[in-house]
Motif scaffolding. Structure first.
Motif, mmCIF file in Angstrom:
data_model
loop_
_atom_site.group_PDB
_atom_site.id
_atom_site.type_symbol
_atom_site.label_atom_id
_atom_site.label_comp_id
_atom_site.label_asym_id
_atom_site.label_seq_id
_atom_site.Cartn_x
_atom_site.Cartn_y
_atom_site.Cartn_z
ATOM 1 N N ARG A 275 -7.828 32.350 50.882
ATOM 2 C CA ARG A 275 -7.456 33.763 50.969
ATOM 3 C C ARG A 275 -5.935 33.902 50.984
ATOM 4 O O ARG A 275 -5.241 33.248 51.757
ATOM 5 C CB ARG A 275 -8.045 34.407 52.214
ATOM 6 N N GLY A 276 -5.423 34.770 50.106
ATOM 7 C CA GLY A 276 -3.983 34.968 50.007
ATOM 8 C C GLY A 276 -3.300 34.051 49.013
ATOM 9 O O GLY A 276 -2.112 34.221 48.733
ATOM 10 N N SER A 277 -4.032 33.069 48.465
ATOM 11 C CA SER A 277 -3.439 32.178 47.469
ATOM 12 C C SER A 277 -3.496 32.831 46.085
ATOM 13 O O SER A 277 -4.073 33.901 45.902
ATOM 14 C CB SER A 277 -4.157 30.823 47.461
ATOM 15 N N THR A 278 -2.912 32.171 45.107
ATOM 16 C CA THR A 278 -2.782 32.722 43.760
ATOM 17 C C THR A 278 -4.005 32.394 42.921
ATOM 18 O O THR A 278 -4.390 31.227 42.819
ATOM 19 C CB THR A 278 -1.537 32.146 43.070
ATOM 20 N N THR A 279 -4.631 33.421 42.317
ATOM 21 C CA THR A 279 -5.773 33.170 41.445
ATOM 22 C C THR A 279 -5.358 32.236 40.319
ATOM 23 O O THR A 279 -4.336 32.458 39.649
ATOM 24 C CB THR A 279 -6.314 34.484 40.861
ATOM 25 N N ASP A 280 -6.130 31.168 40.118
ATOM 26 C CA ASP A 280 -5.877 30.133 39.109
ATOM 27 C C ASP A 280 -4.596 29.345 39.382
ATOM 28 O O ASP A 280 -4.138 28.584 38.529
ATOM 29 C CB ASP A 280 -5.826 30.729 37.694
ATOM 30 N N GLY A 281 -4.008 29.510 40.578
ATOM 31 C CA GLY A 281 -2.768 28.800 40.891
ATOM 32 C C GLY A 281 -2.973 27.494 41.619
ATOM 33 O O GLY A 281 -2.044 26.688 41.733
ATOM 34 N N ASN A 282 -4.183 27.264 42.133
ATOM 35 C CA ASN A 282 -4.458 26.041 42.890
ATOM 36 C C ASN A 282 -3.394 25.797 43.957
ATOM 37 O O ASN A 282 -2.841 24.692 44.071
ATOM 38 C CB ASN A 282 -4.576 24.833 41.954
ATOM 39 N N ASP A 283 -3.116 26.842 44.744
ATOM 40 C CA ASP A 283 -2.124 26.687 45.806
ATOM 41 C C ASP A 283 -2.698 27.032 47.181
ATOM 42 O O ASP A 283 -1.997 27.512 48.056
ATOM 43 C CB ASP A 283 -0.872 27.517 45.521
ATOM 44 N N ARG A 284 -3.996 26.766 47.372
ATOM 45 C CA ARG A 284 -4.574 26.804 48.707
ATOM 46 C C ARG A 284 -3.956 25.658 49.528
ATOM 47 O O ARG A 284 -3.459 24.688 48.951
ATOM 48 C CB ARG A 284 -6.093 26.615 48.632
ATOM 49 N N TRP A 285 -4.024 25.748 50.845
ATOM 50 C CA TRP A 285 -3.392 24.655 51.602
ATOM 51 C C TRP A 285 -4.056 23.300 51.348
ATOM 52 O O TRP A 285 -3.348 22.273 51.308
ATOM 53 C CB TRP A 285 -3.282 24.983 53.096
ATOM 54 N N PRO A 286 -5.385 23.202 51.141
ATOM 55 C CA PRO A 286 -5.929 21.880 50.787
ATOM 56 C C PRO A 286 -5.423 21.370 49.428
ATOM 57 O O PRO A 286 -5.332 20.160 49.232
ATOM 58 C CB PRO A 286 -7.449 22.121 50.762
ATOM 59 N N ASP A 287 -5.103 22.285 48.486
ATOM 60 C CA ASP A 287 -4.506 21.858 47.220
ATOM 61 C C ASP A 287 -3.121 21.267 47.464
ATOM 62 O O ASP A 287 -2.757 20.228 46.891
ATOM 63 C CB ASP A 287 -4.383 23.037 46.249
ATOM 64 N N ASP A 288 -2.338 21.945 48.315
ATOM 65 C CA ASP A 288 -1.013 21.425 48.645
ATOM 66 C C ASP A 288 -1.123 20.070 49.338
ATOM 67 O O ASP A 288 -0.332 19.151 49.079
ATOM 68 C CB ASP A 288 -0.264 22.410 49.547
ATOM 69 N N LEU A 289 -2.115 19.929 50.231
ATOM 70 C CA LEU A 289 -2.340 18.646 50.898
ATOM 71 C C LEU A 289 -2.673 17.566 49.879
ATOM 72 O O LEU A 289 -2.141 16.450 49.945
ATOM 73 C CB LEU A 289 -3.467 18.780 51.924
ATOM 74 N N ALA A 290 -3.537 17.886 48.910
ATOM 75 C CA ALA A 290 -3.912 16.901 47.885
ATOM 76 C C ALA A 290 -2.693 16.446 47.096
ATOM 77 O O ALA A 290 -2.544 15.247 46.797
ATOM 78 C CB ALA A 290 -4.963 17.499 46.953
ATOM 79 N N ARG A 291 -1.814 17.380 46.749
ATOM 80 C CA ARG A 291 -0.615 16.999 45.994
ATOM 81 C C ARG A 291 0.315 16.127 46.831
ATOM 82 O O ARG A 291 0.889 15.150 46.336
ATOM 83 C CB ARG A 291 0.112 18.263 45.509
ATOM 84 N N ARG A 292 0.459 16.470 48.107
ATOM 85 C CA ARG A 292 1.325 15.660 48.973
ATOM 86 C C ARG A 292 0.761 14.254 49.148
ATOM 87 O O ARG A 292 1.507 13.259 49.125
ATOM 88 C CB ARG A 292 1.499 16.338 50.332
ATOM 89 N N LEU A 293 -0.543 14.153 49.339
ATOM 90 C CA LEU A 293 -1.161 12.833 49.472
ATOM 91 C C LEU A 293 -0.993 12.027 48.196
ATOM 92 O O LEU A 293 -0.739 10.818 48.230
ATOM 93 C CB LEU A 293 -2.646 12.985 49.809
ATOM 94 N N ASN A 294 -1.125 12.691 47.044
ATOM 95 C CA ASN A 294 -1.049 11.994 45.762
ATOM 96 C C ASN A 294 0.351 11.468 45.463
ATOM 97 O O ASN A 294 0.508 10.454 44.780
ATOM 98 C CB ASN A 294 -1.513 12.926 44.642
ATOM 99 N N THR A 295 1.376 12.151 45.955
ATOM 100 C CA THR A 295 2.746 11.715 45.679
ATOM 101 C C THR A 295 3.266 10.724 46.710
ATOM 102 O O THR A 295 4.401 10.243 46.598
ATOM 103 C CB THR A 295 3.691 12.929 45.627
ATOM 104 N N ASN A 296 2.443 10.400 47.707
ATOM 105 C CA ASN A 296 2.810 9.434 48.732
ATOM 106 C C ASN A 296 2.014 8.154 48.493
ATOM 107 O O ASN A 296 0.781 8.149 48.581
ATOM 108 C CB ASN A 296 2.503 10.011 50.122
ATOM 109 N N ALA A 297 2.688 7.078 48.167
ATOM 110 C CA ALA A 297 2.005 5.862 47.718
ATOM 111 C C ALA A 297 0.882 5.392 48.651
ATOM 112 O O ALA A 297 -0.216 5.066 48.183
ATOM 113 C CB ALA A 297 3.026 4.745 47.510
ATOM 114 N N PRO A 298 1.071 5.349 49.975
ATOM 115 C CA PRO A 298 -0.012 4.851 50.834
ATOM 116 C C PRO A 298 -1.256 5.741 50.832
ATOM 117 O O PRO A 298 -2.341 5.281 51.212
ATOM 118 C CB PRO A 298 0.628 4.817 52.220
#
Length: 262
Positions: free
Chosen positions: A109-132
Motif C-alpha cells: 500500500r502506497g507503493s508505485t503501481t508496476d514499480g516493484n518498490d514495496r519494502w520486501p522488493d527493496d529488501l530483495a534488492r539489498r540482499l541481492n547486492t550484498n555478496a553474503p
C-alpha cells in the motif's frame, strides 16, 4: 516465450478449490527478473476465482486466445493478480528464502503501481547486492487489510502454516502483523499470544523468526489513546522478549521524533 505443460499436455483443468502445478520448465531466471505469465481459459464453470486485489501490478485481460501475441493493445487493464499463486525456482543448494508475513504495509500500500518498490522488493534488492546474502529470496506474503485474527483474506493464524512453513527453501520469517487487529480492538495479550505461537512453530521447523514492531498510526481512524497503549505494549514486548531471534524496529525508523505516535 516458453510454453508450459501439465504432465506433458498443453492444457489442464483445475478442479474447484485445488492447486495445479505445471511441469518443470528449463528457463533461465536471473535474480530480480520480471516474469509475465499468460493464460488462455477455455470453458469456465467457476463463479469465483482466487485473486490478489492489492498486487500493485497491472494484469491484461482480452478475449480469444492471444497467449502467443507479442503485445495486447486492446486488452483491459486491472491492478490485480489472478489464478497464479507462486513460481517455484530450482536454485543452488545454498539458496534460502525469507518470508515476510504481513498486512497492507507489506503488500505494498502506497507503493508505485508496476514499480516493484514495496519494502520486501527493496529488501530483495539489498540482499541481492550484498555478496553474503545474494542467494536469499524474499517471499512477500502480505495481504491488504489482513489481521492476525481476522481482516481481509485468510487471517495470519489461518495461513501461517501455508504461507510460512509451507514455502520452498524457507529459512527465516519476518512477522509484521497486528495493526489491523489493534484498530479493531484486539488487546495486547491476544496479539502477544499469537506471536508466541508463531515463534514456537517457526523454531519447531528450524526457522529463525524476526519480530517487526508496529508502526505509528496517529492521524488514522485507528488512533485512540487505548489503541496507542496497546501498540506500545506490543512493541515493548517485541523488543524485549526472548522468543524472537532478532527484531526489526520499523516503529523506531519511521516515527516522527517530535510526535512518536505519528
Amino acid at each position: 516465450d516458453k510454453a508450459l505443460a501439465f504432465r506433458g499436455a498443453p492444457a489442464v483443468t483445475i478442479p474447484p478449490g485445488e492447486v495445479v502445478y505445471s511441469d518443470p520448465l528449463d528457463y533461465n531466471l536471473p535474480a530480480l527478473t520480471n516474469l509475465a505469465i499468460t493464460i488462455y481459459f477455455g470453458d469456465i464453470s467457476a463463479s469465483t476465482i482466487n485473486g490478489h486485489p492489492g498486487s500493485r501490478t497491472t494484469s491484461f485481460i482480452q478475449s480469444s486466445n492471444v497467449v502467443a501475441a507479442a503485445s495486447l493493445p486492446a486488452a483491459a487493464k486491472t491492478q490485480h493478480w489472478y489464478i497464479i499463486t507462486g513460481v517455484d525456482v530450482l536454485a543452488d543448494s545454498s539458496s534460502r528464502t525469507v518470508v515476510a508475513l504481513g498486512d497492507s504495509i507489506t503488500d505494498g500500500r502506497g507503493s508505485t503501481t508496476d514499480g516493484n518498490d514495496r519494502w520486501p522488493d527493496d529488501l530483495a534488492r539489498r540482499l541481492n547486492t550484498n555478496a553474503p546474502t545474494a542467494m536469499v529470496a524474499v517471499d512477500n506474503m502480505g495481504i491488504g487489510g489482513n489481521g492476525i485474527y481476522g481482516g481481509l483474506g485468510p487471517s495470519a493464524n489461518a495461513r501461517f502454516d501455508r504461507d510460512v512453513i509451507g514455502q520452498r527453501g524457507v529459512r527465516w520469517v519476518i512477522v509484521f502483523e497486528g495493526v489491523n487487529d489493534i484498530g479493531g480492538g484486539t488487546g495486547a495479550a491476544s496479539l502477544i499470544s499469537a506471536y508466541q505461537q508463531y515463534a514456537a512453530k517457526a523454531h519447531a521447523h528450524n526457522l529463525l523468526v524476526y519480530g517487526a514492531t508496529i508502526t505509528p498510526f496517529g492521524g488514522n481512524t485507528y488512533y485512540t489513546p487505548a489503541h496507542e497503549t496497546t501498540r506500545q505494549t506490543v512493541n515493548t514486548w517485541i523488543r524485549t522478549n526472548n522468543l524472537y531471534d532478532a527484531v526489526i524496529d520499523f516503529d523506531a525508523v519511521v516515527r516522527d521524533p517530535s510526535n512518536p505516535v505519528s
